[in-house]
Design an enzyme around this catalytic site. Structure first.
Site, PDB file in Angstrom:
ATOM      1  N   SER A  76     -10.867  -0.039   3.601  1.00 38.89           N
ATOM      2  CA  SER A  76     -10.085  -0.264   4.828  1.00 38.89           C
ATOM      3  C   SER A  76      -9.529   1.061   5.326  1.00 38.89           C
ATOM      4  O   SER A  76      -8.883   1.780   4.575  1.00 38.89           O
ATOM      5  CB  SER A  76      -8.921  -1.218   4.555  1.00 38.89           C
ATOM      6  N   ARG A 133       0.833  -1.231   0.000  1.00 35.66           N
ATOM      7  CA  ARG A 133       0.000   0.000   0.000  1.00 35.66           C
ATOM      8  C   ARG A 133       0.859   1.271   0.000  1.00 35.66           C
ATOM      9  O   ARG A 133       0.536   2.254   0.676  1.00 35.66           O
ATOM     10  CB  ARG A 133      -0.956   0.057   1.189  1.00 35.66           C
ATOM     11  N   GLU A 190      -4.960   4.259   6.292  1.00 38.31           N
ATOM     12  CA  GLU A 190      -4.661   4.045   4.873  1.00 38.31           C
ATOM     13  C   GLU A 190      -5.039   5.260   4.017  1.00 38.31           C
ATOM     14  O   GLU A 190      -4.258   5.656   3.158  1.00 38.31           O
ATOM     15  CB  GLU A 190      -5.396   2.795   4.372  1.00 38.31           C
TER      16      GLU A 190
HETATM   17  C1  FAD Z   1     -15.500   0.392  -0.668  1.00 41.13           C
HETATM   18  C2  FAD Z   1     -14.015   0.570  -0.916  1.00 41.13           C
HETATM   19  C3  FAD Z   1     -13.207  -0.540  -1.132  1.00 41.13           C
HETATM   20  C4  FAD Z   1     -11.848  -0.386  -1.342  1.00 41.13           C
HETATM   21  N1  FAD Z   1     -11.083  -1.506  -1.556  1.00 41.13           N
HETATM   22  C5  FAD Z   1      -9.756  -1.378  -1.771  1.00 41.13           C
HETATM   23  C6  FAD Z   1      -8.945  -2.537  -1.981  1.00 41.13           C
HETATM   24  O1  FAD Z   1      -9.434  -3.671  -2.000  1.00 41.13           O
HETATM   25  N2  FAD Z   1      -7.628  -2.362  -2.178  1.00 41.13           N
HETATM   26  C7  FAD Z   1      -7.055  -1.132  -2.203  1.00 41.13           C
HETATM   27  O2  FAD Z   1      -5.834  -1.042  -2.394  1.00 41.13           O
HETATM   28  N3  FAD Z   1      -7.797  -0.010  -2.026  1.00 41.13           N
HETATM   29  C8  FAD Z   1      -9.123  -0.101  -1.800  1.00 41.13           C
HETATM   30  N4  FAD Z   1      -9.887   1.017  -1.589  1.00 41.13           N
HETATM   31  C9  FAD Z   1      -9.251   2.330  -1.577  1.00 41.13           C
HETATM   32  C10 FAD Z   1      -9.361   3.081  -2.907  1.00 41.13           C
HETATM   33  O3  FAD Z   1     -10.456   2.651  -3.661  1.00 41.13           O
HETATM   34  C11 FAD Z   1      -8.102   2.939  -3.760  1.00 41.13           C
HETATM   35  O4  FAD Z   1      -6.980   3.416  -3.069  1.00 41.13           O
HETATM   36  C12 FAD Z   1      -8.222   3.690  -5.092  1.00 41.13           C
HETATM   37  O5  FAD Z   1      -7.107   3.409  -5.901  1.00 41.13           O
HETATM   38  C13 FAD Z   1      -8.353   5.185  -4.913  1.00 41.13           C
HETATM   39  O6  FAD Z   1      -8.700   5.722  -6.174  1.00 41.13           O
HETATM   40  P1  FAD Z   1      -9.369   7.139  -6.325  1.00 41.13           P
HETATM   41  O7  FAD Z   1      -9.353   7.462  -7.783  1.00 41.13           O
HETATM   42  O8  FAD Z   1     -10.689   7.163  -5.675  1.00 41.13           O
HETATM   43  O9  FAD Z   1      -8.321   8.046  -5.560  1.00 41.13           O
HETATM   44  P2  FAD Z   1      -8.604   9.353  -4.655  1.00 41.13           P
HETATM   45  O10 FAD Z   1      -9.326   8.943  -3.426  1.00 41.13           O
HETATM   46  O11 FAD Z   1      -9.225  10.423  -5.474  1.00 41.13           O
HETATM   47  O12 FAD Z   1      -7.126   9.760  -4.289  1.00 41.13           O
HETATM   48  C14 FAD Z   1      -6.376   8.995  -3.376  1.00 41.13           C
HETATM   49  C15 FAD Z   1      -4.960   9.582  -3.292  1.00 41.13           C
HETATM   50  O13 FAD Z   1      -4.302   9.410  -4.519  1.00 41.13           O
HETATM   51  C16 FAD Z   1      -3.974  10.661  -5.104  1.00 41.13           C
HETATM   52  N5  FAD Z   1      -4.261  10.568  -6.530  1.00 41.13           N
HETATM   53  C17 FAD Z   1      -5.406  10.119  -7.112  1.00 41.13           C
HETATM   54  N6  FAD Z   1      -5.277  10.128  -8.438  1.00 41.13           N
HETATM   55  C18 FAD Z   1      -4.039  10.618  -8.696  1.00 41.13           C
HETATM   56  C19 FAD Z   1      -3.313  10.890  -9.875  1.00 41.13           C
HETATM   57  N7  FAD Z   1      -3.817  10.626 -11.088  1.00 41.13           N
HETATM   58  N8  FAD Z   1      -2.060  11.414  -9.775  1.00 41.13           N
HETATM   59  C20 FAD Z   1      -1.512  11.668  -8.567  1.00 41.13           C
HETATM   60  N9  FAD Z   1      -2.147  11.431  -7.405  1.00 41.13           N
HETATM   61  C21 FAD Z   1      -3.392  10.912  -7.484  1.00 41.13           C
HETATM   62  C22 FAD Z   1      -4.854  11.684  -4.415  1.00 41.13           C
HETATM   63  O14 FAD Z   1      -4.244  12.963  -4.432  1.00 41.13           O
HETATM   64  C23 FAD Z   1      -4.952  11.088  -3.033  1.00 41.13           C
HETATM   65  O15 FAD Z   1      -3.779  11.407  -2.323  1.00 41.13           O
HETATM   66  C24 FAD Z   1     -11.269   0.896  -1.368  1.00 41.13           C
HETATM   67  C25 FAD Z   1     -12.091   2.021  -1.155  1.00 41.13           C
HETATM   68  C26 FAD Z   1     -13.446   1.855  -0.930  1.00 41.13           C
HETATM   69  C27 FAD Z   1     -14.317   3.055  -0.725  1.00 41.13           C
END
Ligand code: FAD
Length: 352
Positions: free
Chosen positions: A246, A167, A345
């Site tokens: 998580s 992670r 996380e």
């Molecule tokens: C119901 C649920 C289940 C989940 N299950 C998992 C799982 O099984 N495994 C897991 O690893 N994660 C899980 N997650 C966490 C999350 O979905 C992941 O980390 C996902 O990759 C985040 O994507 P996002 O586009 O929503 O990022 P955001 O929430 O928009 O951003 C997260 C972080 O990444 C940065 N970021 C986003 N996009 C970019 C970019 N293009 N360039 C630079 N920085 C960027 C943001 O600035 C922020 O710091 C889960 C979340 C939820 C709500």
């Protein structure tokens, strides 16, 4: 130069899955690389911090909001290139992750099937080296195309320089907003067998009588298991749906420290996994439960998911402060019981 439309004081809660927190001081939607570069120039000229927003599924925005230019990424497009040892698929940062995974499974390209059902966009997947059910994107990412805002140039970062760990990545460790991921290239394996490294998935498939699972079978199994834990955001009426998934990382400790935790737990069956570097990963969910926090426990407008001990859920009228105080309460409880610090996380935006 693209025509930037910078909005002021834009509420962010609805743009995140947790649904709490205040506004972005400024926000811009970027549908192409030129807009991202212009947004960076706009912020730099004014000495304003940059924050990148994908699907908002891993951020907690503070109630007072974030004093930055938030760039909401909408870059789209997927390209595949056959190579001698597989297929290299490049997806733009704004592609919805699960639709992208579904497409790779339909093409029978192995490598991402266990990562089905994770919310968010492609661009965020290298940030925390997204992982689930026996796969991590670091298994398949070969390059990340990103704007390095420090140097003011677009770079292609090979996987060897991404600093991937559990992670974690070099992007996550660096100054927030330094790297804007524009596209990610994954090496996938046409016709290869699915990954079956996770007992729950293997058990589910066995129960279904699937002896030789296809990629599609594994994707369906993962989606079913995840739905059972409220870990797929496709149920609008699910009372557990407002979360970041998580909330805590599984702690990884030196082997010597684990002996102390085991003694405090008084249970030789405490789940633990030896890591390649000799350290030991513990289950944050198990520690939380044994510290006395049961699923569904509430503290005012926030609580644990009724289906998953690691997910903190925001209910009606919850504020970011409630979520953070509850998270602290759990951290304190686990520390008092086991002496193990839990690390959140999700990324905290705007908190002091
Ligand atoms: C119901 C649920 C289940 C989940 N299950 C998992 C799982 O099984 N495994 C897991 O690893 N994660 C899980 N997650 C966490 C999350 O979905 C992941 O980390 C996902 O990759 C985040 O994507 P996002 O586009 O929503 O990022 P955001 O929430 O928009 O951003 C997260 C972080 O990444 C940065 N970021 C986003 N996009 C970019 C970019 N293009 N360039 C630079 N920085 C960027 C943001 O600035 C922020 O710091 C889960 C979340 C939820 C709500």
């Amino acid at each position: 130069m693209s025509r930037l439309s910078v909005q002021e004081r834009v509420p962010l809660a609805a743009l995140t899955t947790l649904g709490v927190g205040g506004p972005a001081r400024w926000l811009v939607e970027a549908a192409d690389e030129a807009s991202v570069i212009d947004a960076h120039a706009w912020a730099r000229a004014r000495g304003i911090a940059l924050r990148i927003l994908g699907g908002g599924s891993n951020v907690v925005v503070a109630d007072r909001g974030v004093d930055a230019l938030v760039v909401r990424l909408g870059l789209r497009g997927v390209q595949a290139r056959p190579t001698r040892d597989g297929v290299e698929v490049t997806a733009a940062a704004g592609e919805p992750w699960d639709a992208f995974v579904a497409g790779t499974v339909e093409h029978e390209w192995a490598g991402l099937e266990c990562l089905s059902g994770i919310p968010g966009l492609v661009g965020a997947t290298p940030i925390q080296n997204v992982g689930a059910y026996g796969q991590e994107v670091s298994d398949t990412v070969i390059a990340v195309r990103a704007l390095d805002t420090k140097r003011g140039e677009v770079a292609t970062v090979p996987a060897s320089e991404c600093g991937f760990a559990y992670r974690d990545s070099a992007f996550k460790q660096d100054v927030p907003g330094r790297w804007v991921v524009l596209a990610v290239t994954y090496r996938l394996h046409p016709g290869a067998a699915p990954t079956l490294g996770y007992a729950d998935v293997a058990r589910h498939l066995a129960e279904q009588g699937v002896a030789t699972p296809s990629l599609r079978d594994v994707r369906q199994a993962v989606l079913t298991i995840r739905r059972g834990k409220s870990m797929v955001l496709d149920q609008p009426d699910d009372p557990n749906r407002r979360s970041c998934g998580s909330f805590f990382l599984n702690p990884i400790l030196e082997a010597s420290a684990v002996a102390t935790v085991l003694a405090r737990a008084g249970d030789p069956a405490m789940p633990r996994w030896l890591q390649a570097d000799g350290r030991v990963k513990l289950s944050a969910a198990w520690l939380i439960e044994r510290a006395g926090f049961t699923r569904g426990v509430r503290r005012g407008p926030v609580g644990l998911s009724t289906k998953h001990t690691l997910a903190i859920v925001a209910h009606d009228d919850a504020r970011a402060a409630d979520v953070l105080a509850f998270a602290r309460h759990i951290q304190d409880g686990v520390f008092a019981r086991f002496g193990v610090p839990l690390t959140p996380e999700p990324v905290l935006w705007g908190a002091g």
